[in-house]
Design a protein around this motif. Structure first.
Motif, PDB file in Angstrom:
ATOM      1  N   PHE A 112       0.825  -1.211   0.000  1.00 46.59           N
ATOM      2  CA  PHE A 112       0.000   0.000   0.000  1.00 46.59           C
ATOM      3  C   PHE A 112       0.861   1.265   0.000  1.00 46.59           C
ATOM      4  N   ALA A 113       2.050   1.202   0.610  1.00 47.92           N
ATOM      5  CA  ALA A 113       2.952   2.364   0.566  1.00 47.92           C
ATOM      6  C   ALA A 113       3.437   2.602  -0.864  1.00 47.92           C
ATOM      7  N   ALA A 114       3.671   1.511  -1.592  1.00 52.24           N
ATOM      8  CA  ALA A 114       4.125   1.624  -2.984  1.00 52.24           C
ATOM      9  C   ALA A 114       2.982   1.940  -3.939  1.00 52.24           C
ATOM     10  N   HIS A 115       1.755   1.591  -3.551  1.00 52.58           N
ATOM     11  CA  HIS A 115       0.594   1.771  -4.434  1.00 52.58           C
ATOM     12  C   HIS A 115      -0.567   2.423  -3.673  1.00 52.58           C
ATOM     13  N   PRO A 116      -0.401   3.674  -3.220  1.00 56.38           N
ATOM     14  CA  PRO A 116      -1.502   4.319  -2.486  1.00 56.38           C
ATOM     15  C   PRO A 116      -2.749   4.508  -3.350  1.00 56.38           C
ATOM     16  N   ASP A 117      -2.562   4.612  -4.659  1.00 53.16           N
ATOM     17  CA  ASP A 117      -3.707   4.761  -5.558  1.00 53.16           C
ATOM     18  C   ASP A 117      -4.573   3.501  -5.559  1.00 53.16           C
TER      19      ASP A 117
END
Length: 120
Positions: free
Chosen positions: A94-99
């Motif tokens: 989720f940190a790498a892909h907040p979108d």
């Protein structure tokens, strides 16, 4: 004759591509009646789903089936920071892909689903 062929192709081609989408739009998959409430299940409209985000999430979920299953049964876990701390790979994802997290929060049904039981 050449103009008529061109006109027929110009009309038939868009209709041929639009027909499956139109047919799917009203496709009823089933209904459930519970007392005075009837729930109708229709085919999903996938035109609004970002397939790249879905593929990225699906790749993560395939490697972490427990997390995917728990999300399917309780989509509120998507925004549960304590749950993410218990699963550091999820926190990193989720940190790498907040979108993707935002999209999952807005439309969890597009990303998580309860897998069918054996025989279904």
């Amino acid at each position: 004759m050449n103009r008529i062929s061109t006109l027929l192709i110009a009309v038939a081609l868009p209709v041929a591509f639009a027909a499956p989408a139109i047919a799917q739009e009203g496709n009823t998959l089933g209904t459930v009646v519970n007392g005075n409430t009837t729930t109708t299940f229709k085919a999903a409209d996938t035109r609004d789903i970002d397939t790249q985000k879905l593929k990225t999430w699906s790749a993560f979920a395939a490697g972490h089936p427990k997390v995917a299953s728990e999300f399917a049964h309780n989509s509120a876990l998507i925004n549960d920071d304590a749950y993410a701390k218990k699963h550091p790979q999820l926190g990193a994802f989720f940190a790498a892909h907040p979108d993707i997290r935002e999209a999952m929060t807005a439309h969890p049904g597009n990303y998580v689903a309860i897998p069918p039981r054996p025989g279904e």
